[in-house]
Design a protein around this motif. Structure first.
Motif, PDB file in Angstrom:
ATOM      1  N   UNK B 464       0.575  -1.285   0.133  1.00  0.00           N
ATOM      2  CA  UNK B 464      -0.078   0.151   0.198  1.00  0.00           C
ATOM      3  C   UNK B 464       0.716   1.344   0.033  1.00  0.00           C
ATOM      4  N   UNK B 465       2.029   1.237   0.601  1.00  0.00           N
ATOM      5  CA  UNK B 465       2.768   2.386   0.936  1.00  0.00           C
ATOM      6  C   UNK B 465       3.578   2.712  -0.534  1.00  0.00           C
ATOM      7  N   UNK B 467       2.002   2.058  -3.667  1.00  0.00           N
ATOM      8  CA  UNK B 467       0.907   2.176  -4.870  1.00  0.00           C
ATOM      9  C   UNK B 467       0.410   3.379  -4.809  1.00  0.00           C
ATOM     10  N   UNK B 468       0.480   4.425  -5.811  1.00  0.00           N
ATOM     11  CA  UNK B 468      -0.361   5.361  -6.059  1.00  0.00           C
ATOM     12  C   UNK B 468      -1.638   5.206  -6.727  1.00  0.00           C
ATOM     13  N   UNK B 469      -2.290   4.238  -6.236  1.00  0.00           N
ATOM     14  CA  UNK B 469      -3.595   3.892  -6.747  1.00  0.00           C
ATOM     15  C   UNK B 469      -4.746   4.260  -5.769  1.00  0.00           C
ATOM     16  N   UNK B 470      -5.894   3.973  -6.133  1.00  0.00           N
ATOM     17  CA  UNK B 470      -7.028   3.939  -5.110  1.00  0.00           C
ATOM     18  C   UNK B 470      -7.088   5.593  -4.628  1.00  0.00           C
ATOM     19  N   UNK B 471      -7.345   6.732  -5.118  1.00  0.00           N
ATOM     20  CA  UNK B 471      -7.673   6.728  -6.607  1.00  0.00           C
ATOM     21  C   UNK B 471      -6.287   6.926  -7.379  1.00  0.00           C
ATOM     22  N   UNK B 472      -6.427   6.522  -9.048  1.00  0.00           N
ATOM     23  CA  UNK B 472      -5.353   6.999  -9.773  1.00  0.00           C
ATOM     24  C   UNK B 472      -5.375   8.369  -9.987  1.00  0.00           C
ATOM     25  N   UNK B 473      -4.206   8.818 -10.108  1.00  0.00           N
ATOM     26  CA  UNK B 473      -3.977  10.188 -10.186  1.00  0.00           C
ATOM     27  C   UNK B 473      -4.327  10.520 -11.847  1.00  0.00           C
ATOM     28  N   UNK B 474      -5.156  11.624 -12.032  1.00  0.00           N
ATOM     29  CA  UNK B 474      -5.847  12.111 -13.414  1.00  0.00           C
ATOM     30  C   UNK B 474      -4.886  13.028 -13.970  1.00  0.00           C
TER      31      UNK B 474
END
Lengths: 515, 515
Positions: B464-465, B467-474
């Motif tokens: 988790x630390x 991962x830049x997901x959830x949410x994805x950056x747009x």
């Protein structure tokens, strides 16, 4: 158990169970330890200033330290500005900063730097663990420093080989510095000041602004017939309907001086002698009249509630003595063009009970405070160090600390840009924060400052440096980019509707209020 | 003339005519001075790390210092991480940091802090001006420090009363420290190493990577039959078609060690003995074999071109001696799914002549360098301090320093988030920058680091630390929010088309390349 695992265990044993993290390679053993030692709530941020500000906000609500996890000297450096704000707010924080393995330092690798040097200006306590065996004890000491009275910023630097080396078990919690008891001499001095007659102001700060302390202060002020005020900036005030009313000292030097003109006795309780935010060529730094008698009941290293209770007893007051409380008087919802007072009226009408308001509204919001006095009971927070970009991170920490409460962040557009990455962490953690971006497209405060320093009418280059236009920032797009729903309001009707929608939402919601 | 005006005049007299500014109240006299003393190009940034990184990029192209204007201790603190990067890159920068009026410091106002303490870890020279009369002289000395060989970071702290007080005229430029001449003993030692036979590597760094120096190094390597390499990170390399080919040492420790295994002579020219980026439990810090002879021709305090010329003369080489140049061989434009080599091929085919490539592609871009060897001639820049968030600010500075050249920023999504406010300054200044966000939705480098440190399969908290997901950056929305046009590419065909559009645009253009 390795050093990193012994540290995580030690933190949990001392009830430090939240970590705002922006880790790198040197912190990977700490990160790995979080899966082996269960119980730490670890929250990822995309910029270190978000992590340190969130720890500040967490402390302000829970009055217990959170930790941060930062990457070497530059990572800590990115977190310094909000550590500055936290330090001025009296928040306790435990920073864990990774360092190269001790044997690697001699090679001047790209990320090497003077971490202790970076830490010192914004930390009360700095230590580099010498070995894996020392990490648990160092951690327990850092936590004790953060938990002491006054609360402090502790920075523990963790070399990679101290993280991965073999270590013993968790260290037991260490006793933090206790609050000093009330000083009878100070109580007598304050009593004499209250009885001296003449114009008297009781100025509250810090822990005096909440709970029983605030109630005692209210009784004492009512009984002595003196004015109750709070400092110009405050870490957290409990206010609104049913609470003791506080008048806040103005940021504006001339206004603050006018307010204090004629005051003969100033009683400080958890507060400092008021000074100007900045010096100006023709204005004094001290806001208190030269002939005013200033007496201190208790400072931040003391048990402020006990000191107030002792003073109240000397005044012959008890828990049942009258205290002037603020009645519930929500203002009517205004409409029409956006004005500062109109925004304040919307806030005063809609702030939900027990909300936490994080205020970084700067120039637009100078008048929000008095006009929200009679809102539903809520907490109000200011930036204590005035470094821009405090509100969004502090709102993260507050929302994590009090998931049952609505957090409202009031932020100038210029301020919000410093730590806009906060929005992503709010979205990821589904934090219940309603954000109002006060979009005046400028560093508006600096326009008035230019006038105050006697520059006269600024020229084009100067004005360019104060203007956030060409292009305008599009906060609805910025919020969307971070995964936060948003709307833009151009008048008070739109603002009230959108603010209500944000409050009704169960998660972050951003309103760009165009001014 | 007041102190601030005398400082601006002094800076202009010393040819420091660009200022990246993020000012506050204490800097308002400096800002006002910009309208009275004409000639300073002042560029507003919305975060101090953008200002300091831009000054780094400006220096790397122009080889002359720019200035920054920062607000007190927290403002400087926000700029430290990119000062760290600039310091490691050997860039000369003059930081001007506002301070409270000297008489105001005693009152511990909210923004007060230890500015000198904050400055020191990332500055070579720190001074607080004692009075308005001293400001011009202090400014001239700061500039001389920044312009010396090696170039340095100078931080001048300017109290508000030194800004507004009466001062004399501008100070004349001071002579910077000159480069040391070639050391004949070192030249002889290198000559002996080149003639000793066995496997020999010439490792270039710093000023050896450009212009005549690089040509001389190419001739020497061709003549001596040895391998020419550059360090793992480099401030600016002139490369591509028609230029001397350099093999870059790998970031990966095992690969770098394998490359250097068997090397008997290592000649350092503007470079340091190669070391690992980080230490790992089971790997050495030094990448050079223990029995390798390491000799240094010239370090960063020396005239590297003169040293190379002296060595070439000893080798019997002249300007007309053969040097192995890189022929122009643009790769075919690939299509299909996104792969690192496919991205590199698009870059190799489309990088326009004389472009400046600012590379912060981290894990995805490890292979970009060799595959762009034969692109049109261009400059390539790396982060030298490895603090994330360097590329977008450096691209600002590079674009301002060379408005006639296209700047290309290759940035991981995690890195770009640290200083995304850069986009607004690019839009405002209409800077000719094409930005490629390598959006792998993670701190991917840390996944491999977790493996390297022997953690094994990371657990859920650790993952988790990273991962830049959830949410994805747009990134398309983020760019729009800052006023920069953007598109999103999901395969190499889309990427090539969008990258070409970006290069054809006359201003900033962002491509989110989803990986």
């Amino acid at each position: 158990m390795n050093g990193a695992e012994s540290l995580v265990s030690t933190m949990l044993a001392s009830n430090v169970d939240v970590c705002f993290a922006n880790p790198g390679t040197s912190e990977m053993h700490f990160i790995a330890a979080l899966d082996k030692v269960q119980g730490m709530r670890c929250v990822l941020t995309l910029f270190e200033g978000v992590a340190t500000g969130a720890a500040d906000g967490y402390f302000r609500i829970r009055q217990k330290p959170a930790s941060t996890l930062l990457h070497l000297a530059p990572g800590l450096a990115n977190g310094l500005a909000n550590l500055h704000n936290a330090k001025k707010a009296g928040s306790g924080i435990v920073n864990i900063v990774g360092q190269h393995a001790s044997f690697h330092l001699q090679y001047d690798a790209p990320l090497s730097g003077d971490i202790e040097g970076v830490a010192r200006p914004m930390s009360h306590w700095v230590r580099t663990s010498e070995s894996a065996a020392m990490v648990a004890r160092d951690g327990a000491q850092a936590i004790a420093v953060a938990r002491g009275t006054p609360n402090r910023i502790a920075t523990l630097i963790l070399p990679a080989d101290a993280s991965w080396g073999a270590a013993g078990p968790a260290a037991a919690p260490e006793a933090p510095a206790a609050a000093l008891p009330p000083d009878p001499v100070a109580v007598d001095a304050v009593l004499a000041a209250l009885r001296a007659g003449g114009s008297t102001v009781i100025l509250l700060g810090g822990a005096a602004l909440r709970g029983n302390s605030l109630e005692w202060a209210g009784r004492i002020a009512a009984s002595a017939g003196c004015k109750l005020m709070c400092e110009g900036q405050n870490a957290r005030i409990e206010r609104g309907a049913g609470r003791v009313r506080l008048e806040r000292l103005s940021y504006d030097v001339a206004t603050a001086i006018a307010t204090l003109t004629g005051v003969q006795n100033l009683v400080l309780i958890g507060a400092k002698t008021p000074v100007a935010f900045f010096a100006y060529p023709d204005q004094p730094s001290l806001l208190v009249p030269p002939d005013c008698r200033v007496v201190t009941l208790a400072g931040k290293d003391q048990d402020i509630e006990a000191a107030l209770e002792a003073l109240a007893a000397e005044c012959g007051l008890s828990m049942s003595s009258p205290v002037h409380l603020e009645p519930f008087q929500p203002p009517a919802l205004p409409g029409g063009p956006v004005t500062p007072d109109g925004i304040a009226a919307v806030l005063g009408a809609l702030i939900p009970p027990h909300a936490v308001v994080v205020d970084e509204s700067i120039s637009v919001g100078r008048g929000f405070f008095p006009l929200t006095n009679t809102a539903a009971p809520h907490d109000w927070m200011n930036s204590m160090g005035a470094s821009l970009g405090y509100a969004l991170p502090v709102a993260i920490g507050a929302a994590l600390a009090a998931p049952e409460r609505k957090v409202i962040a009031l932020v100038g557009d210029g301020s919000a840009m410093y730590t806009l990455q906060s929005l992503w962490t709010m979205a990821r953690e589904r934090l219940d924060v309603t954000i109002v971006i006060l979009a005046n497209r400028s560093y508006n405060i600096l326009r008035s400052e230019l006038t105050k320093i006697g520059v006269g009418i600024p020229g084009r280059t100067a004005l360019d440096m104060l203007t956030l236009a060409d292009p305008d920032l599009d906060w609805v797009a910025l919020a969307k980019g971070h995964g936060v729903p948003a709307e833009s309001a151009h008048d008070l009707d739109e603002f009230a509707a959108q603010f209500a929608r944000g409050l009704a939402a169960d998660g972050p919601y951003l309103i760009e209020l165009v001014i």
